[in-house]
Enzyme design. Sequence first.
Site, PDB file in Angstrom:
ATOM      1  N   GLY B  36      33.112 -84.119  -3.298  1.00 27.08           N
ATOM      2  CA  GLY B  36      33.518 -85.511  -3.364  1.00 27.08           C
ATOM      3  C   GLY B  36      33.267 -86.242  -2.054  1.00 27.08           C
ATOM      4  N   GLY B  38      34.615 -89.021   0.912  1.00 25.50           N
ATOM      5  CA  GLY B  38      35.889 -89.118   1.612  1.00 25.50           C
ATOM      6  C   GLY B  38      35.982 -88.188   2.805  1.00 25.50           C
ATOM      7  N   HIS B  39      34.924 -87.391   3.035  1.00 31.87           N
ATOM      8  CA  HIS B  39      34.941 -86.411   4.124  1.00 31.87           C
ATOM      9  C   HIS B  39      33.763 -86.571   5.084  1.00 31.87           C
ATOM     10  CE1 HIS B  39      37.925 -84.414   1.689  1.00 31.87           C
ATOM     11  NE2 HIS B  39      37.060 -84.172   0.725  1.00 31.87           N
ATOM     12  N   ASP B  92      34.805 -78.178  -7.924  1.00 29.21           N
ATOM     13  CA  ASP B  92      33.521 -77.863  -7.287  1.00 29.21           C
ATOM     14  C   ASP B  92      33.011 -76.504  -7.754  1.00 29.21           C
ATOM     15  OD1 ASP B  92      33.552 -80.227  -5.761  1.00 29.21           O
ATOM     16  OD2 ASP B  92      34.688 -79.289  -4.156  1.00 29.21           O
ATOM     17  N   HIS B 201      42.569 -83.086   1.687  1.00 27.63           N
ATOM     18  CA  HIS B 201      42.885 -84.103   0.686  1.00 27.63           C
ATOM     19  C   HIS B 201      44.351 -84.489   0.775  1.00 27.63           C
ATOM     20  CE1 HIS B 201      39.638 -81.523  -0.910  1.00 27.63           C
ATOM     21  NE2 HIS B 201      39.071 -82.679  -1.140  1.00 27.63           N
TER      22      HIS B 201
END
Lengths: 202, 314
Positions: B36, B38-39, B92, B201
């Site tokens: 995803g 966001g990292h 994942d 997260h």
Amino acid sequence: MALTTETLRRGIARVQSKIDTIGPEMNELDGRLGDGDLGVTLINGFHNMAKVADTLPDDVGMALFGCAKAMTQVSGSSFGTLMATALMAAGKQAKGESDVEWSRFPELLASAQEAMILRGGASLGDKTLLDSTDAVIAATREQNTPNGLQEAALKAASDALDAFRDKPNRIGRARIFGDRTIGMDDPGMVAFLRLIQCFDDG
Amino acid sequence: MCLAYPDVYAVDGETARILRRTRAAKGKVGVVSGGGFGHIPVFAGYVGDGLLDACAVGDVFASPDMNPMLEAVRFADTGAGVLCIVGNYGGDRMNFDMTCEMAEMEDIATARVIVSDDVASAGPDEAEKRRGVAGLVYVFKIAGAAAKAGMDLAATTAAAQKASNACRSIGVAMSSCTVPQAGKPTFEIGDMEIEIGMGIHGEPGVWRGPLQPVDAVTDTLLDHLDRDRPLGQGDRVSVLVNGLGATPVEELFLIYRRLHKRMSNAGVEIVHPMVGNYATSMEMAGASVTIMKLDGELEQLLSVPADCPFWRNL
């Protein structure tokens, strides 16, 4: 007479034509126990399969993989993932074949069931779709015509639903409801029965 | 990212969900990842020569589905097979499992390495349940270097697995991030509080308490890592002091200062230190420390130059 990609296309079209009425019932059932997206998963999944149906290759195995891909494109839900898993497992058994004898249906379904157990972590007896597939595998072993298969599968899936109605759900979100699920039908089991019923008239 | 670095990255895929090298490599094992957003720079930022060939991207904190992953694998395959580097998260993993099955149907050989370096997320007896955090960066680098050096799929996979096994990480957070779809902070934490061991997260950590001076916090982090895998005289390590998004790099260097002192006192030699934002959690304030224990092979592969805006060669 065998299962070909053309048969698969007709099957998808058949389900697609009925899925818009099955979907809302499944959403309703799933909403009582789960997150209520089972119907959406089925509706989007089969419409997308229909969209790619014409491009599916003659290799039945690859065609089943194509269906799995179409499923995952529109749904990340657990039921969608399990359906894709099932289609891929069956596809692996049929790789390189352009017609698959109907008598191999239980074998393909058994591979699908095994893969779903591995990926989803449910066991037989937990009151899930697997209890329906297990009953259908057993009931279709002696069948080698589409009509014979359909009739045997229909009876088996229907009997499984009756047999499990008064047992509790043992896995997934429905498990949280415990004994309150006694007397309720498992949405996945109902969905499987409805899919078989799509082929009621031959 | 492609607009800023058009020589490095290109967007591709039916739904524009993969980032890939501008040109396919020739005659080497492919290395891909996916996860995803966001990292940043994890995951897609590490596409580049000597790192990842392609990467599938999902929404913020959500795994991409199998289809872009398969596109990434197809792009990376030059006939020598493809290694998928996967953070240890349910979505994942499941999607990469299916991707590899699909790829095998298309006669592309694949292998997977699951990265699980966060010591706070499970004990040593359940190390396989640990989350994958900043250690991913090291595994990307080692796998990319191994593939670039011409190792075959089995050897590339073995090197990446060794790197993964050699990494230990732990984080500390001072504030939460907010996932756009959720619209509110993932967890609540007081202005004067810190939490040790939270995930990237915002998964819960192992200890929460009052804010402490940076040396004390660094000691706590290092003590956790040392309990999990003691280091001693003569060991060689690479360390990554990573910012989670909203922490000034100045403070990361303060962490590094303490870490350097502790390592020196213990007779542990630091090779290729990295200090900066390598694996973030959007606007979360905090940092993580990753230590990769080196052997000759890992040290050599770490030193192979790579070309990517987020990797600095030493």
